[in-house]
Design a protein around this motif. Structure first.
Motif, mmCIF file in Angstrom:
data_model
loop_
_atom_site.group_PDB
_atom_site.id
_atom_site.type_symbol
_atom_site.label_atom_id
_atom_site.label_comp_id
_atom_site.label_asym_id
_atom_site.label_seq_id
_atom_site.Cartn_x
_atom_site.Cartn_y
_atom_site.Cartn_z
ATOM 1 N N HIS A 118 75.051 30.916 33.858
ATOM 2 C CA HIS A 118 76.094 31.941 33.825
ATOM 3 C C HIS A 118 75.476 33.272 33.407
ATOM 4 O O HIS A 118 74.653 33.304 32.477
ATOM 5 C CB HIS A 118 77.164 31.527 32.812
ATOM 6 C CG HIS A 118 78.265 32.504 32.646
ATOM 7 N ND1 HIS A 118 79.240 32.705 33.599
ATOM 8 C CD2 HIS A 118 78.547 33.362 31.623
ATOM 9 C CE1 HIS A 118 80.077 33.621 33.170
ATOM 10 N NE2 HIS A 118 79.693 34.039 31.985
ATOM 11 N N PRO A 119 75.741 34.395 34.113
ATOM 12 C CA PRO A 119 76.681 34.617 35.216
ATOM 13 C C PRO A 119 75.978 34.876 36.546
ATOM 14 O O PRO A 119 76.152 35.929 37.156
ATOM 15 C CB PRO A 119 77.419 35.861 34.736
ATOM 16 C CG PRO A 119 76.322 36.663 34.056
ATOM 17 C CD PRO A 119 75.359 35.669 33.481
ATOM 18 N N THR A 120 75.186 33.916 36.994
ATOM 19 C CA THR A 120 74.453 34.076 38.248
ATOM 20 C C THR A 120 75.362 34.447 39.408
ATOM 21 O O THR A 120 75.005 35.280 40.257
ATOM 22 C CB THR A 120 73.689 32.776 38.564
ATOM 23 O OG1 THR A 120 72.676 32.587 37.568
ATOM 24 C CG2 THR A 120 73.041 32.831 39.934
ATOM 25 N N MET A 121 76.545 33.841 39.464
ATOM 26 C CA MET A 121 77.442 34.088 40.594
ATOM 27 C C MET A 121 77.757 35.566 40.784
ATOM 28 O O MET A 121 77.912 36.035 41.910
ATOM 29 C CB MET A 121 78.751 33.324 40.398
ATOM 30 C CG MET A 121 78.631 31.834 40.536
ATOM 31 S SD MET A 121 80.263 31.088 40.318
ATOM 32 C CE MET A 121 79.818 29.353 40.338
ATOM 33 N N GLY A 157 79.059 25.225 30.915
ATOM 34 C CA GLY A 157 80.063 24.919 31.915
ATOM 35 C C GLY A 157 81.154 23.996 31.429
ATOM 36 O O GLY A 157 82.006 23.579 32.225
ATOM 37 N N SER A 158 81.177 23.701 30.126
ATOM 38 C CA SER A 158 82.184 22.765 29.616
ATOM 39 C C SER A 158 83.598 23.328 29.707
ATOM 40 O O SER A 158 84.571 22.571 29.661
ATOM 41 C CB SER A 158 81.871 22.381 28.165
ATOM 42 O OG SER A 158 81.862 23.527 27.329
ATOM 43 N N THR A 159 83.720 24.646 29.832
ATOM 44 C CA THR A 159 85.050 25.245 29.992
ATOM 45 C C THR A 159 85.321 25.661 31.436
ATOM 46 O O THR A 159 86.267 26.383 31.709
ATOM 47 C CB THR A 159 85.198 26.469 29.075
ATOM 48 O OG1 THR A 159 84.171 27.421 29.391
ATOM 49 C CG2 THR A 159 85.087 26.073 27.614
ATOM 50 N N SER A 160 84.481 25.207 32.364
ATOM 51 C CA SER A 160 84.676 25.520 33.782
ATOM 52 C C SER A 160 84.587 24.227 34.591
ATOM 53 O O SER A 160 84.191 23.185 34.066
ATOM 54 C CB SER A 160 83.618 26.538 34.253
ATOM 55 O OG SER A 160 82.331 25.973 34.196
ATOM 56 N N ALA A 163 79.188 21.995 36.034
ATOM 57 C CA ALA A 163 78.121 22.148 35.050
ATOM 58 C C ALA A 163 77.299 23.394 35.355
ATOM 59 O O ALA A 163 77.151 23.800 36.508
ATOM 60 C CB ALA A 163 77.238 20.911 35.048
ATOM 61 N N THR A 164 76.768 23.990 34.304
ATOM 62 C CA THR A 164 75.991 25.226 34.420
ATOM 63 C C THR A 164 74.711 25.083 33.619
ATOM 64 O O THR A 164 74.753 24.675 32.454
ATOM 65 C CB THR A 164 76.786 26.426 33.873
ATOM 66 O OG1 THR A 164 78.048 26.491 34.531
ATOM 67 C CG2 THR A 164 76.029 27.726 34.086
#
Length: 436
Positions: A118-121, A157-160, A163-164
């Motif tokens: 995060h935040p690669t996107m 990524g636990s809140t999305s 996984a991140t």
């Protein structure tokens, strides 16, 4: 005009209301507070007519867009603390710092995250950090880009929904050491209580969010003992519409009027985007903020604009409302947006009203120390004593550039999500927004 006087004003000095009723500004700095020698006959006198003057607001957590410095200033936010932007944008925005009508800013430049983390996107391509050995070089490169603090991202990524990749704690500890050796503070993105404790134990100085899950009493005690500051970012909740499918920021006439038609359209589109089911429980964040305040943790007001439902400058007034709703007094909320954030980011020349400080000022009708929504009733804003044209951003090239940049980033994120999560948005409750 960057020399003038304001009289017949209530004054909130960044910590408290003071008995003085007048301020004199000379050459962009506060020259006198409470002088009895100022009279209505003096040149350059503004009659506050019982309104309140307070330091220009400081947003402790934003991500820049082209023109966001101008937009923020029209809402009385005179300093932005950028928590991840690429150096081409920060260099471009820095050219506006000396121009009347634009807010100032500080930046982390590129944040430290694992490859693909995060935040690669939103921001790829940018440099990643693969382990502790690269920490010193990473910090040095950010300093060369103009960074005034370092941002680390600890997000698994636990809140999305997926996984991140995340930095390991050894790497975060190395980043903290390198940053502190360079006399820079470290801001850590962590969205869970466990993650917050992990980075606090690494020695970070500021948490970029109040945790999204409940902070346990033992965790609360550890955060308080550490001396870490917490940026509240309660305005993230404003990206989630209620039963009327409208986003809250447009429900305030004084804000909506200055937001303008183009950004109103953006917000209306965002209200129809895909949302998770169920949506996050933002009442938990409010409880955390209330408990952090009660434990003596220094809270810093930040909006995380331009996340959905948020707008540079305008959302700070919503953040203040959220803080008061969470249990802070109006004066405590205002301090979180002025004096406390200035202290946390070593902005010793602003955030308070005192002789010698920058004349970054907001004059509001009413008394925000009694009714926090009075901050929205903006009469005048000054940045270093220069008046801000409160209507100058709407329909400007700055506005068009900012919205175009946001649309491009949104499209990039949606493309990345669709590749990682093929079933998107079938499991959601609303469709994605148009980026036209």
């Amino acid at each position: 005009m960057n020399s003038f006087s304001v009289m017949n004003a209530k004054i909130f000095d960044g910590r408290r209301s003071i008995p003085a009723r007048t301020i004199r500004v000379e050459n962009g700095h506060i020259a006198e507070v409470g002088s009895l020698g100022m009279r209505e006959s003096d040149a350059g006198v503004i009659d506050a007519r019982g309104g309140t003057i307070l330091p220009g607001l400081i947003d402790a957590h934003v991500h820049l867009l082209p023109g966001s410095l101008r937009q923020a200033a029209t809402f009385g936010v005179t300093t932005l603390i950028d928590q991840f932007s690429k150096p081409d944008l920060t260099a471009s925005e820095a050219t506006f710092r000396a121009q009347p009508g634009y807010a100032d800013f500080r930046t982390s430049s590129i944040g430290a995250t694992a490859p693909g983390g995060h935040p690669t996107m939103a921001y790829s391509p940018f440099p990643y950090l693969e382990g502790p050995s690269g920490a010193a070089q990473f910090v040095a490169e950010r300093v060369s880009e103009g960074a005034t603090h370092i941002k680390v991202l600890y997000e698994d990524g636990s809140t999305s929904p997926h996984a991140t990749p995340a930095l390991n704690l050894a790497t975060i500890r190395s980043l903290v050491r390198a940053a502190h050796e360079a006399n820079l503070i470290v801001v850590a993105h962590a969205t869970t209580s466990k993650a917050a404790i992990d980075v606090v134990r690494c020695g970070v100085d500021v948490l970029a969010h109040a945790p999204f899950d409940k902070i346990a009493p033992v965790q609360l005690s550890e955060i308080a003992r550490s001396g870490v500051k917490v940026i509240t970012t309660m305005s993230i909740a404003d990206g989630f519409p209620g039963a009327d499918r409208k986003l809250p920021i447009l429900g305030h006439p004084e804000l909506a009027r200055r937001i303008g038609a183009a950004w109103t359209k953006v917000i209306e589109q965002q209200s129809q985007r895909w949302l998770p089911d169920p949506v996050p429980d933002f009442s938990i964040i409010a409880v955390n903020v209330r408990n952090l305040q009660a434990a003596g943790v220094s809270l810093l007001a930040g909006t995380d604009a331009p996340n959905p439902g948020t707008i540079h400058g305008a959302s700070m007034h919503r953040e203040l409302q959220h803080l008061v709703s969470a249990g802070l007094t109006p004066s405590e909320a205002l301090t979180a947006a002025t004096g406390s954030t200035a202290d946390a980011f070593n902005l010793h020349d602003r955030g308070t009203i005192a002789v010698g400080q920058r004349a970054d000022l907001l004059l509001a009708t009413g008394d925000p120390t009694a009714q926090i929504t009075d901050t929205q009733n903006i009469r005048h804003v000054w940045v270093q004593g220069h008046p801000v044209n409160l209507d100058g951003y709407v329909s400007s090239d700055d506005e068009a550039s900012g919205i175009a940049s946001l649309h491009a980033t949104t499209a990039k994120i949606m493309t990345a999500i669709s590749k990682l999560w093929p079933e998107f948005p079938a499991s959601g409750t609303r469709h994605t927004p148009s980026t036209e």
